[in-house]
Design an enzyme around this catalytic site. Structure first.
Site, PDB file in Angstrom:
ATOM      1  N   HIS A   1      -0.470  10.858  -2.242  1.00  0.00           N
ATOM      2  CA  HIS A   1      -1.975  10.694  -1.794  1.00  0.00           C
ATOM      3  C   HIS A   1      -2.485  11.948  -1.323  1.00  0.00           C
ATOM      4  O   HIS A   1      -3.710  12.029  -1.735  1.00  0.00           O
ATOM      5  CB  HIS A   1      -1.453   9.793  -0.408  1.00  0.00           C
ATOM      6  CG  HIS A   1      -2.827   9.510   0.251  1.00  0.00           C
ATOM      7  ND1 HIS A   1      -3.439  10.461   1.128  1.00  0.00           N
ATOM      8  CD2 HIS A   1      -3.817   8.462   0.112  1.00  0.00           C
ATOM      9  CE1 HIS A   1      -4.579   9.780   1.398  1.00  0.00           C
ATOM     10  NE2 HIS A   1      -4.611   8.697   0.929  1.00  0.00           N
TER      11      HIS A   1
ATOM     12  N   HIS B   1       0.865  -1.222   0.074  1.00  0.00           N
ATOM     13  CA  HIS B   1      -0.090   0.142  -0.078  1.00  0.00           C
ATOM     14  C   HIS B   1       0.842   1.341   0.057  1.00  0.00           C
ATOM     15  O   HIS B   1       1.650   1.431   0.862  1.00  0.00           O
ATOM     16  CB  HIS B   1      -0.653  -0.091   1.166  1.00  0.00           C
ATOM     17  CG  HIS B   1      -1.834   1.243   1.299  1.00  0.00           C
ATOM     18  ND1 HIS B   1      -1.803   2.121   2.265  1.00  0.00           N
ATOM     19  CD2 HIS B   1      -2.833   1.531   0.569  1.00  0.00           C
ATOM     20  CE1 HIS B   1      -2.843   2.986   2.374  1.00  0.00           C
ATOM     21  NE2 HIS B   1      -3.272   2.802   1.097  1.00  0.00           N
TER      22      HIS B   1
HETATM   23  O1  G3P Z   1      -6.466   1.460  -2.375  1.00  0.00           O
HETATM   24  C1  G3P Z   1      -6.753   1.387  -1.183  1.00  0.00           C
HETATM   25  C2  G3P Z   1      -6.380   2.680  -0.496  1.00  0.00           C
HETATM   26  O2  G3P Z   1      -5.212   3.076  -0.928  1.00  0.00           O
HETATM   27  C3  G3P Z   1      -7.382   3.492  -0.324  1.00  0.00           C
HETATM   28  O3  G3P Z   1      -7.351   4.757   0.622  1.00  0.00           O
HETATM   29  O4  G3P Z   1      -6.538   6.829   1.193  1.00  0.00           O
HETATM   30  O5  G3P Z   1      -5.070   5.073   1.273  1.00  0.00           O
HETATM   31  O6  G3P Z   1      -5.659   5.913  -0.846  1.00  0.00           O
HETATM   32  P1  G3P Z   1      -6.042   5.676   0.566  1.00  0.00           P
HETATM   33 MG    MG Z   2      -4.692   4.556  -2.234  1.00  0.00          MG
END
Ligand code: G3P
Ligand code: MG
Length: 257
Positions: free
Chosen positions: A55, A13
């Protein structure tokens, strides 16, 4: 592409973001070294229309800059340090473009590109991202995802061969929402948050033919549980931890048969 992903797939992630600054080339390369099956990244347009991997809406938390990323051209963003907020050892790490990420790791791993145009739902992000997928010949390695169904529909139209996954907000993974949107967006995967995950939900989505990839899971007990429920993938900041949890659950299962 989806058929090539192992079950369960370990998606790093924002890269290996427990051990390196999120959404940087360093985090993506580390994820590969840590044997993640795929990486997840956040894509958005900056001020001059380039696709950057980042992000937040603002620069403040993860760089030495301030203000909104959508107001600055790439040239200005490239001057910022996107590593030191995490650890001085990463000083000088830059905000990468999607093109640079495809160039660096596009042939080495699978990439979940989250289309993050949430404040401008119909901007050109899907078009720009699709152009880059074509240019770098990575359509067999990319999965698009988004909370924005308009972006997913557009991406699917532009690149029918690239799978799409619908991200669902907590509480919105209900049967009705998913079945309605599932018809409108031809998605192949659903990405619910860990809060919503249950054996019932996973089985229900499987019956409808979706893969289920759950975000964000960093506790070994949760990963073990999802594994037992038959999850198809997990988004984790720590691919090493996820791998250990999956392997020990698989060994436990094998010892019982
Ligand atoms: O793709 C899963 C996750 O990345 C979604 O939330 O805010 O971490 O981009 P975020
Ligand atoms: Mg994400």
């Amino acid at each position: 592409m989806l058929e090539q992903l192992p079950r369960p797939t370990i998606f790093a992630h924002r890269g290996a973001s427990a051990s390196a600054p999120e959404n940087t080339i360093a985090a993506f390369e580390l994820a590969i070294r840590q044997n993640a099956d795929a990486i997840e990244l956040d894509a958005k347009l900056c001020g001059d229309g380039n696709v950057v991997v980042f992000h937040d809406d603002t620069l403040d938390r993860t760089t030495d800059g301030v203000g909104s990323i959508k107001d600055l051209p790439l040239e200005a963003l490239k001057e910022l340090d996107a590593g030191s907020f995490f650890d001085e050892a990463f000083h000088g790490e830059r905000i990468p473009t999607l093109s640079e990420v495809f160039e660096a790791v596009g042939q080495k791993t699978f990439i979940n590109v989250e289309l993050k145009n949430y404040s401008s739902l119909t901007d050109a992000l899907p078009d720009r991202a699709a152009e880059l997928v074509k240019k770098h010949a990575v359509s067999h390695r990319v999965l698009f995802s988004s909370f924005n169904p308009i972006a997913l529909r557009r991406a699917k139209k532009l690149l029918p061969e690239v799978p799409v996954g619908l991200l669902t907000l907590p509480g919105y993974a209900s049967k009705w929402i998913v079945s309605a949107l599932g018809r409108w967006i031809p998605c192949q995967a659903l990405h619910p948050p860990i809060k919503d995950a249950s054996q019932h939900l996973i089985e229900q989505h499987h019956r409808r033919g979706y893969r289920v990839h759950v975000f964000v899971v960093n506790h070994p007990q949760e990963i073990s549980c999802l594994y037992r429920w038959g999850v198809d993938g997990v988004f984790t900041s720590d691919p090493l931890l996820a791998r250990r949890a999956i392997e020990s659950e698989a060994a436990r299962e094998a010892s019982m048969t």
